[in-house]
Design a protein around this motif. Sequence first.
Motif, PDB file in Angstrom:
ATOM      1  N   LYS A 316      43.669  72.868   5.153  1.00 44.57           N
ATOM      2  CA  LYS A 316      43.679  71.469   5.579  1.00 44.57           C
ATOM      3  C   LYS A 316      43.389  71.355   7.068  1.00 44.57           C
ATOM      4  N   ASP A 317      42.780  70.251   7.443  1.00 42.88           N
ATOM      5  CA  ASP A 317      42.390  70.046   8.838  1.00 42.88           C
ATOM      6  C   ASP A 317      43.443  69.213   9.565  1.00 42.88           C
ATOM      7  N   THR A 318      44.672  69.770   9.648  1.00 45.12           N
ATOM      8  CA  THR A 318      45.756  69.060  10.341  1.00 45.12           C
ATOM      9  C   THR A 318      45.991  69.682  11.711  1.00 45.12           C
ATOM     10  N   SER A 319      46.686  68.966  12.567  1.00 45.20           N
ATOM     11  CA  SER A 319      46.933  69.457  13.930  1.00 45.20           C
ATOM     12  C   SER A 319      47.797  70.718  13.915  1.00 45.20           C
ATOM     13  N   GLU A 320      48.758  70.760  12.991  1.00 42.54           N
ATOM     14  CA  GLU A 320      49.638  71.936  12.908  1.00 42.54           C
ATOM     15  C   GLU A 320      48.846  73.173  12.504  1.00 42.54           C
ATOM     16  N   ILE A 321      48.001  73.036  11.510  1.00 40.25           N
ATOM     17  CA  ILE A 321      47.219  74.185  11.036  1.00 40.25           C
ATOM     18  C   ILE A 321      46.178  74.585  12.075  1.00 40.25           C
ATOM     19  N   LYS A 322      45.583  73.612  12.741  1.00 40.24           N
ATOM     20  CA  LYS A 322      44.631  73.921  13.817  1.00 40.24           C
ATOM     21  C   LYS A 322      45.298  74.756  14.903  1.00 40.24           C
ATOM     22  N   GLN A 323      46.528  74.365  15.252  1.00 42.28           N
ATOM     23  CA  GLN A 323      47.242  75.095  16.301  1.00 42.28           C
ATOM     24  C   GLN A 323      47.585  76.514  15.863  1.00 42.28           C
ATOM     25  N   LEU A 324      48.004  76.669  14.598  1.00 45.15           N
ATOM     26  CA  LEU A 324      48.321  78.003  14.081  1.00 45.15           C
ATOM     27  C   LEU A 324      47.082  78.891  14.070  1.00 45.15           C
TER      28      LEU A 324
END
Length: 394
Positions: A316-324
């Motif tokens: 998924k293209d979420t901010s949390e996953i982007k940061q991880l």
Amino acid sequence: MSEIIPQARGFLVTSQPEKALEILTPHIASNAKSPEFLAILGEALLENNDLQQAYEVLIQACELDSDAALGVEKFLYLGQIIGGADGLNYVNTGLNRLNEILTSISQDGGVTREELVKGGYKDINEYKTWAIKKLNSGIFASIEIWMTDLCMEPEAESKCNELIEFSLSIDPTNPESLSILSSIRISQQRQQEAVEALQRSWELFKLQKTKLEDFANKKEEEESSSGGDAFEVGMEYVELIQPLITLSRYAIELEQYDTAIEIASNVQDINDSILDAFYIEALANLFKAKQTSFANTGQANDEEFDYREVEVSQLKDTSEIKQLLADTRSILTSAYKISNSEYGAENDPVLVEQVNELLNSLGGPIMSELMPKRDNLDDAEVANWETEIVSDDE
């Protein structure tokens, strides 16, 4: 010979087996029947990666001292070299002798002052600490044999349980014992118990690490402390690396990703050139991103679905996953720098390949993080910094 063995032992303690061999080799012929000399020679050969020669020397030492009256280490080393049922017999000889020593320590008058002085122990407590440490070393070797070479034997599981229970009975706060307990519970698919043992092990390792750091950071040593004490503490600190790497791998296996990240980060505190620590931290971040992406989907409840096998492009293209994913790439870039540094030759080629494959799946190293600091370079060097980086394809 009374001076040679302590000298050789000193070199082994400081990870200089080649120097130990230098002083031992000229005396081999005259000490061919001395189990004590052969034991230290075998250990030096083993530390110097001469496995075959070490095996031959240790076999001879054990034959000359069949009941381990003159030392247990040779039996523990030989048992691990041989493995299987035969190796287990050698380890058990050492364990039996250590049990006798521990029993005598617990009895009033069981150990004389002369025995303590001969062994180089300050008091009975130091002797007991040594005996428990060696016992655990032998117990861990036995468990490893039962979990690998003898894992198909019907009594393997009960033997592992029996051994780890004994280990915890003699030292209930040993973090390595709890780490091995976690490994045993993983193999038995008792996940919750494995997680509990893992967390308890990590808490105890943290306490141990903090105590060692507090000692090292004291501006003024206590009068009772000596240079020798400081050296031993330094060695203890470095010796935390391997068991912590092992524990972090168990954390990955148990999907305890935050714990794995924390452990790996602490290994980096001790030595910031350990490639395993960066790889494990990166892997934990990546798996955490994948787990988060599929946490509340129908796929997550499918027993045949393994989120760890999902491609990065499917997340998924979420901010949390982007940061991880950004953190993962940054950590792997640090790992890339290590594998291409002066320490690179020391690393396992398979691990280096795994780092590169994972990094390439995320878009390759972050070039700005590879660039040397401007403070240390002139303009011409800054302009040509890219030429210093060797690509994986070259």
